[in-house]
Each structure stands twice: as C-alpha cells, then as structure tokens.
Design a protein around this motif. Structure first.
Motif, PDB file in Angstrom:
ATOM      1  N   LEU A 138       0.917  -1.226  -0.055  1.00 52.85           N
ATOM      2  CA  LEU A 138      -0.102  -0.176  -0.065  1.00 52.85           C
ATOM      3  C   LEU A 138       0.686   1.162  -0.114  1.00 52.85           C
ATOM      4  O   LEU A 138       1.714   1.475   0.864  1.00 52.85           O
ATOM      5  CB  LEU A 138      -0.824   0.092   1.085  1.00 52.85           C
ATOM      6  CG  LEU A 138      -1.788   1.247   1.412  1.00 52.85           C
ATOM      7  CD1 LEU A 138      -2.533   1.251   0.522  1.00 52.85           C
ATOM      8  CD2 LEU A 138      -2.377   1.111   2.746  1.00 52.85           C
ATOM      9  N   ILE A 139       0.566   2.189  -1.034  1.00 53.36           N
ATOM     10  CA  ILE A 139       1.345   3.466  -1.066  1.00 53.36           C
ATOM     11  C   ILE A 139       0.623   4.425  -0.625  1.00 53.36           C
ATOM     12  O   ILE A 139      -0.532   4.800  -1.327  1.00 53.36           O
ATOM     13  CB  ILE A 139       2.124   3.467  -2.587  1.00 53.36           C
ATOM     14  CG1 ILE A 139       2.975   2.341  -2.807  1.00 53.36           C
ATOM     15  CG2 ILE A 139       2.759   4.954  -2.528  1.00 53.36           C
ATOM     16  CD1 ILE A 139       3.048   2.393  -4.373  1.00 53.36           C
ATOM     17  N   THR A 140       0.772   5.119   0.666  1.00 56.76           N
ATOM     18  CA  THR A 140      -0.225   5.828   0.868  1.00 56.76           C
ATOM     19  C   THR A 140       0.511   7.301   1.730  1.00 56.76           C
ATOM     20  O   THR A 140       1.628   6.961   2.235  1.00 56.76           O
ATOM     21  CB  THR A 140      -0.960   5.262   2.049  1.00 56.76           C
ATOM     22  OG1 THR A 140      -2.022   6.038   2.712  1.00 56.76           O
ATOM     23  CG2 THR A 140      -0.236   4.665   3.353  1.00 56.76           C
ATOM     24  N   SER A 141      -0.311   8.196   1.720  1.00 57.73           N
ATOM     25  CA  SER A 141      -0.245   9.384   2.510  1.00 57.73           C
ATOM     26  C   SER A 141      -0.347   9.235   3.934  1.00 57.73           C
ATOM     27  O   SER A 141      -0.110  10.089   4.842  1.00 57.73           O
ATOM     28  CB  SER A 141      -0.683  10.670   1.924  1.00 57.73           C
ATOM     29  OG  SER A 141      -2.023  10.740   2.193  1.00 57.73           O
ATOM     30  N   GLY A 142      -1.228   8.368   4.192  1.00 57.80           N
ATOM     31  CA  GLY A 142      -1.443   8.033   5.741  1.00 57.80           C
ATOM     32  C   GLY A 142      -2.612   8.924   6.352  1.00 57.80           C
ATOM     33  O   GLY A 142      -3.321   8.484   7.220  1.00 57.80           O
ATOM     34  N   VAL A 143      -3.021   9.974   5.779  1.00 63.29           N
ATOM     35  CA  VAL A 143      -3.594  11.008   6.583  1.00 63.29           C
ATOM     36  C   VAL A 143      -5.035  10.511   6.772  1.00 63.29           C
ATOM     37  O   VAL A 143      -5.740  11.228   7.541  1.00 63.29           O
ATOM     38  CB  VAL A 143      -3.633  12.373   5.953  1.00 63.29           C
ATOM     39  CG1 VAL A 143      -2.318  12.778   5.954  1.00 63.29           C
ATOM     40  CG2 VAL A 143      -4.390  12.603   4.598  1.00 63.29           C
ATOM     41  N   LEU A 144      -5.655   9.434   5.968  1.00 62.74           N
ATOM     42  CA  LEU A 144      -6.793   9.265   6.194  1.00 62.74           C
ATOM     43  C   LEU A 144      -7.163   7.682   7.025  1.00 62.74           C
ATOM     44  O   LEU A 144      -8.288   7.072   7.237  1.00 62.74           O
ATOM     45  CB  LEU A 144      -7.639   8.764   4.780  1.00 62.74           C
ATOM     46  CG  LEU A 144      -7.679  10.015   4.001  1.00 62.74           C
ATOM     47  CD1 LEU A 144      -8.622   9.642   2.343  1.00 62.74           C
ATOM     48  CD2 LEU A 144      -8.379  11.119   4.480  1.00 62.74           C
ATOM     49  N   LEU A 145      -6.028   7.540   7.542  1.00 62.89           N
ATOM     50  CA  LEU A 145      -5.994   5.936   8.226  1.00 62.89           C
ATOM     51  C   LEU A 145      -6.107   6.292   9.703  1.00 62.89           C
ATOM     52  O   LEU A 145      -5.647   7.181  10.202  1.00 62.89           O
ATOM     53  CB  LEU A 145      -4.589   5.451   7.961  1.00 62.89           C
ATOM     54  CG  LEU A 145      -4.739   4.763   6.655  1.00 62.89           C
ATOM     55  CD1 LEU A 145      -2.846   4.083   6.282  1.00 62.89           C
ATOM     56  CD2 LEU A 145      -5.234   3.526   6.280  1.00 62.89           C
ATOM     57  N   ASP A 146      -6.627   5.186  10.047  1.00 66.90           N
ATOM     58  CA  ASP A 146      -6.853   5.190  11.869  1.00 66.90           C
ATOM     59  C   ASP A 146      -6.483   3.807  12.329  1.00 66.90           C
ATOM     60  O   ASP A 146      -6.367   3.127  11.392  1.00 66.90           O
ATOM     61  CB  ASP A 146      -8.198   5.810  12.303  1.00 66.90           C
ATOM     62  CG  ASP A 146      -9.124   5.060  11.749  1.00 66.90           C
ATOM     63  OD1 ASP A 146      -9.083   3.760  11.361  1.00 66.90           O
ATOM     64  OD2 ASP A 146     -10.456   5.655  11.714  1.00 66.90           O
ATOM     65  N   GLU A 147      -6.653   3.429  13.685  1.00 66.80           N
ATOM     66  CA  GLU A 147      -6.309   2.241  14.073  1.00 66.80           C
ATOM     67  C   GLU A 147      -7.176   1.172  13.662  1.00 66.80           C
ATOM     68  O   GLU A 147      -6.565   0.170  13.086  1.00 66.80           O
ATOM     69  CB  GLU A 147      -6.172   2.315  15.415  1.00 66.80           C
ATOM     70  CG  GLU A 147      -5.545   1.105  16.015  1.00 66.80           C
ATOM     71  CD  GLU A 147      -5.277   1.212  17.523  1.00 66.80           C
ATOM     72  OE1 GLU A 147      -5.356   2.186  18.298  1.00 66.80           O
ATOM     73  OE2 GLU A 147      -4.425   0.356  18.199  1.00 66.80           O
ATOM     74  N   GLY A 148      -8.486   1.484  13.506  1.00 66.51           N
ATOM     75  CA  GLY A 148      -9.490   0.385  12.876  1.00 66.51           C
ATOM     76  C   GLY A 148      -9.091  -0.047  11.432  1.00 66.51           C
ATOM     77  O   GLY A 148      -9.147  -0.940  11.077  1.00 66.51           O
ATOM     78  N   ARG A 149      -8.849   0.984  10.744  1.00 65.07           N
ATOM     79  CA  ARG A 149      -8.537   0.765   9.372  1.00 65.07           C
ATOM     80  C   ARG A 149      -7.245   0.070   8.988  1.00 65.07           C
ATOM     81  O   ARG A 149      -7.108  -0.859   8.124  1.00 65.07           O
ATOM     82  CB  ARG A 149      -8.615   2.206   8.536  1.00 65.07           C
ATOM     83  CG  ARG A 149      -8.611   2.297   7.060  1.00 65.07           C
ATOM     84  CD  ARG A 149     -10.043   1.840   6.588  1.00 65.07           C
ATOM     85  NE  ARG A 149     -10.397   1.460   5.107  1.00 65.07           N
ATOM     86  CZ  ARG A 149     -10.130   2.011   4.139  1.00 65.07           C
ATOM     87  NH1 ARG A 149      -9.732   3.233   4.147  1.00 65.07           N
ATOM     88  NH2 ARG A 149     -10.351   1.464   2.841  1.00 65.07           N
ATOM     89  N   ILE A 150      -6.436   0.311   9.764  1.00 61.59           N
ATOM     90  CA  ILE A 150      -4.997  -0.325   9.638  1.00 61.59           C
ATOM     91  C   ILE A 150      -5.200  -1.670  10.142  1.00 61.59           C
ATOM     92  O   ILE A 150      -4.738  -2.700   9.375  1.00 61.59           O
ATOM     93  CB  ILE A 150      -3.932   0.510  10.564  1.00 61.59           C
ATOM     94  CG1 ILE A 150      -3.737   1.975   9.870  1.00 61.59           C
ATOM     95  CG2 ILE A 150      -2.663  -0.260  10.627  1.00 61.59           C
ATOM     96  CD1 ILE A 150      -3.051   2.672  10.932  1.00 61.59           C
ATOM     97  N   ALA A 151      -5.911  -2.229  11.266  1.00 58.33           N
ATOM     98  CA  ALA A 151      -6.089  -3.391  11.633  1.00 58.33           C
ATOM     99  C   ALA A 151      -7.052  -4.315  10.715  1.00 58.33           C
ATOM    100  O   ALA A 151      -6.650  -5.400  10.078  1.00 58.33           O
ATOM    101  CB  ALA A 151      -6.978  -3.393  13.014  1.00 58.33           C
ATOM    102  N   ALA A 152      -8.049  -3.475   9.939  1.00 54.80           N
ATOM    103  CA  ALA A 152      -8.563  -4.179   8.831  1.00 54.80           C
ATOM    104  C   ALA A 152      -7.866  -4.568   7.804  1.00 54.80           C
ATOM    105  O   ALA A 152      -7.872  -5.732   7.119  1.00 54.80           O
ATOM    106  CB  ALA A 152      -9.724  -3.366   8.396  1.00 54.80           C
ATOM    107  N   LEU A 153      -6.958  -3.638   7.292  1.00 57.43           N
ATOM    108  CA  LEU A 153      -5.922  -3.847   6.110  1.00 57.43           C
ATOM    109  C   LEU A 153      -4.935  -5.124   6.537  1.00 57.43           C
ATOM    110  O   LEU A 153      -4.766  -5.975   5.580  1.00 57.43           O
ATOM    111  CB  LEU A 153      -5.230  -2.532   5.742  1.00 57.43           C
ATOM    112  CG  LEU A 153      -6.086  -1.592   5.141  1.00 57.43           C
ATOM    113  CD1 LEU A 153      -5.466  -0.181   4.925  1.00 57.43           C
ATOM    114  CD2 LEU A 153      -6.325  -2.044   3.765  1.00 57.43           C
TER     115      LEU A 153
END
Ligand code: SF4
Ligand code: SF4
Lengths: 382, 95
Positions: free
Chosen positions: A87-102
């Motif tokens: 995943l190539i991301t700027s990160g600014v839309l991620l949170d702990e829940g989304r990261i766990a889902a990914l």
C-alpha cells in the motif's frame, strides 16, 4: 514477434482523489474524478487476470488509495491469488481500525510518504495542515499492527537540508526501509521544476549523507536511493524497460507502461473495461511502441547499454525534447544532454518560485551468487 | 527495533515480516518478494532459507544440511553464517 515476457508488478492507481496537494505529484495534470473510477468487480477481475499472467506484486496507489472503501477487499483478493500486496499511502485518512482491517486482509507492506522531517515543512509542502503529525501517528499504528513499513521521502531543494533528520525519523519510527527519492520531473513535478530542482552541490551532499547512513545503519534500515536524472551521466532504466516488467492501471481503467505515459501524445492506450489484461500487455499500441530496442535511434541503437537502461525514460525524452523516440537527455551521450545540464544549473541557482499545488482541473493541454536481487519497478513517489 | 546483525550458532534466523518466499508457478522458480524488489535464491540459499522458520537455530540448520549433503559440519557452518549474515544485511532475515 514472440509474445513479451509477462509483467512482474502492477501499479493499481485506484483513484486520483487525495487530500494532499504535493507540488511534485506524479499524477497527470488532468485528474480523474471519482465518477470515472473502475468499480470493485472490475478490479477483482483484473487482479485475477494479472495473477494468471504472472504478476507477483500489486502496489495500491493513487491519489490516496485509502479513500476507496473497497481497499480491504481488493487486498484480500490479491492475497488469495498469491500476489504480494503493498500500500502506497499518504496516511492521513488512516486510523487504528482501518489499519487493523488492512492487516487482517493480509496486507504485506505499507509505504508511507513524508514531505519533510518536521511539521512546518511537511504541512507546507504537502499543502495539508496537520498532515505531518498525522503521518507520525499512522507510522506508529502501522508498526503496532505488525505491518512492515517503508518511509518514502521525496526530496528536493526545499527539504534536502533536513535529510539527516528524515533518516533519523525513519529509525525512530522503526521503519524497515526508507526510500529517498529525488523528485522526478514529469506531471506536477515538471510544472514545479524550478521550485524543486537542487543544485549539483546539494545533490552531492545528499548522496554523501545517504551513503554514510546506509553504512552506519546496516542491518537496521534498508535504503533505496533514487537520484535526479538531470545531473546523471547515464539514465535510469525506467520501469525496467518499457513494457518489460511493469504495468500501470489508471483509475479509469486505462493501462499504461508507466504512470507518466499519457504525457506522450499520439500513444493509444487500451482500457481493462474493453479488453483482457494479457491482450493489452501483448498487443496494445502504447506497449508495443517502445518495447525492446527496435524503436531506438542512435546513439542508443549501437550502444552496449541498450539492454541495461533501455534508452532511459520516454516521458522525459518527450518532456525535454518534444520527441519521445529520442535518447533520454539524461544520458551524456545524447546531443540534448548539455541543454538539460544548463537548465538544471540555471533553475537551481535562482530563488525558487512559489509552488503550483496539485489541484483538480488543471486543464493544461498539455544478481549476486547466493541471492540475486532485482529491482522491480514500483512507484517511486507519493 | 530491527536488530543489528550478529550471528552465532544459537541465533534463530527468521524472515522479516514483509519478505515472502514463494514459488512462482509461471516462471517455475522460488522467489523472495519484497517491496519493489525480488530476490532469486540459488539452490544453497534456498536450502537455508526454507529452514528459517523462526524456530530452528543456526546450529540445527547446519546439522540438517550436513546430514542431507553428507558434508563436514564446520564447512557448512561457515557457509551458513556467511549467507545468513548477507541475507540479514539485505533486510531479508532477522536473527
Ligand atoms: S546511449 Fe542510449 S542505451 Fe546508451 S547509455 Fe545512453 S541512453 Fe543508454
Ligand atoms: S504525491 Fe502527494 S498529492 Fe500526489 S497522491 Fe501522493 S500524497 Fe497525494
């Protein structure tokens, strides 16, 4: 002609939407709107076709790929096909829940971009307030979720003085790898070249910093370093050669040999909406045009590096000479080389003009013995 | 922290989480996949890498290889240490 060898990597530009506005963004000046994006089912079909062809890696990119709500599904589908997912991301839309889902979907690696080592510069260059602090937080969450992390640092004359700190940041955030890439001059980067291009002295200093850090941090941090072409003696092997290893699918479904290929006028691109991917890879006009060595002019045609660097970057040749079928001017052997060196010197000696931030509707017309290692073209940006 | 590199008989080499050893069916070869990289192990490298499961020690890997190839243990030990060191520096393994 025999069918070309299958591609190794696919860059899936899921969207052009992105909250950031980096002035060197490699997206085209004319950005695709959300309504023009491929839907989930089409992407799923395409990944199946890609796996059958022999694609080993998929890079989810954009824009900001996490704006797509179906990202987890796409990641999981690739994983089930045995494809390595990044995943190539700027990160600014991620949170702990989304990261766990990914992570739960099987994502194997995250490449998080930073615009600078510190808040003031980072937020200014990315054109997004609060972005830097958010990225630092996201980096921690990514590692906490057990995911492997690369920090992508795009460097240029307005942040190179922080290079040491950027490397320190990568160590502090427990990244496995850092990619330090000088801006490449196409897309928005070309528009902002005068504001971004470093002097030769700045470049040499940066290279020395990276080489020293690479030695010092052996076994701690892996470095990838991409130098700017304008000061090079030989061009890079762009994408490992046109149509040899890599394909790029745009948000709209158009398939490109490299993400800047649309800047070259007169190339016809096919879309995954209309044709299966293997057919596009093998026969599409855009892929055939500069594949191999048959298209080459002198000095490439008789050069012994022609199957090493494949004549360099077609998009750069076009951007700098108006002819995509010329030798990349980054090559010293090109008769255009002197011109770009002068251009780099003149622009980098002047005070930088203000950034033109990326925005919608710009509307301008436009191997070693035991373990041999190969670079697989990825993104080198974001 | 990613550990620095120091290898002895008791070290337990394992893959970094983002390094994946997979068989590439299309090209019929083993490949280690990494972001924007791939590594193609030769036969010896593959023998070692397939035993790096996060459980086996260097000593145990050497024993297994010495038995399989009917070769002197100290020679194999040297090779394995060198290769594991190299793979760790490339960011493929950690110990
Ligand atoms: S002449 Fe062409 S093939 Fe030779 S080094 Fe230059 S760009 Fe590469
Ligand atoms: S380079 Fe910047 S603006 Fe472009 S997609 Fe990446 S984060 Fe967004």
């Amino acid at each position: 002609m025999n069918a070309p060898a299958p591609p190794l990597a696919l860059l899936a530009e899921l969207t052009h939407r992105c909250p950031l506005r980096c002035p060197y963004c490699s997206n085209p000046l004319e950005l695709e709107r959300a309504s023009g994006e491929l839907d989930t089912d089409t992407w799923l079909r395409v990944f199946g076709e890609a796996a059958d062809m022999g694609v080993l890696q998929v890079h989810f990119s954009g824009g900001e790929p996490t704006v797509r709500k179906d990202l987890e599904r796409l990641v999981a589908a690739c994983g089930a096909l045995g494809i390595y997912t990044n995943l190539i991301t700027s990160g600014v839309l991620l949170d702990e829940g989304r990261i766990a889902a990914l992570a739960g979907a099987g994502l194997e690696h995250v490449q998080l971009s930073f615009q600078d080592s510190e808040e003031a510069g980072g937020d200014r260059i990315g054109g997004y307030k609060g972005g830097h602090a958010k990225k630092v937080e996201v980096a921690r969450l990514v590692r906490k979720a057990g995911l492997a992390l690369t920090l992508n640092m795009v460097v240029h004359r307005q942040n190179l003085h922080h290079l040491e700190d950027m490397i320190e940041l990568a160590v502090a955030l427990d990244a496995h790898r850092v990619e330090i890439a000088h801006v490449q001059y196409y897309g928005w980067g070309l528009k902002n070249r005068a504001a971004l291009i470093p002097t030769r002295a700045q470049l040499e200093e940066a290279t020395a910093v990276v080489e020293a850090a690479r030695e010092r941090l052996k076994g701690v941090l892996v470095f990838d370093y991409v130098v700017p072409d304008y000061y090079a003696r030989r061009p890079k092997s762009c994408m490992g050669g046109w149509g040899r290893q890599f394909l790029n699918i745009m948000p709209s479904g158009k398939v490109l040999p490299c993400h800047a290929a649309e800047t070259i006028p007169g190339l016809r691109f096919d879309s995954v909406r209309d044709r299966p991917l293997d057919e596009i890879w093998e026969t599409s006009d855009a892929f055939q045009r500069f594949r191999g060595t048959g298209w080459m002019p002198e000095p490439c045609r008789s050069c012994d590096r022609r199957e090493i660097d494949w004549g360099g970057c077609r998009c750069q040749a076009f951007a700098l000479t108006g002819d995509a079928a010329r030798t990349d001017p980054a090559c010293e052997l090109s008769s255009d080389h002197r011109h770009i060196v002068e251009l780099a010197q003149t622009e980098s000696d002047r005070a930088p003009p203000p950034f033109v931030y990326r925005h919608l509707g710009a509307g301008e017309p436009r191997a070693e013995p035991a373990l041999s290692e190969e670079a697989v073209p990825g993104a080198g940006r974001s | 922290m990613n550990a620095g590199v120091a290898i002895d008989e008791g070290s337990v080499p394992r893959f970094q989480p983002h390094m994946k050893l997979r068989f590439d069916k299309k090209r019929e070869r083993w490949t280690i996949l990494a972001p924007e990289r791939l590594f193609l192990p030769d036969e010896i490298a593959l023998e070692i890498l397939q035993r790096c499961d996060g459980v086996a020690t260097i000593g145990a890997i050497v024993d297994a290889l010495a038995a399989k190839f009917d070769a002197p243990r100290d020679v194999i030990m040297d090779d394995v240490k060198k290769l594991v060191q190299d793979f760790a520096e490339k960011g493929v393994l950690k110990t």
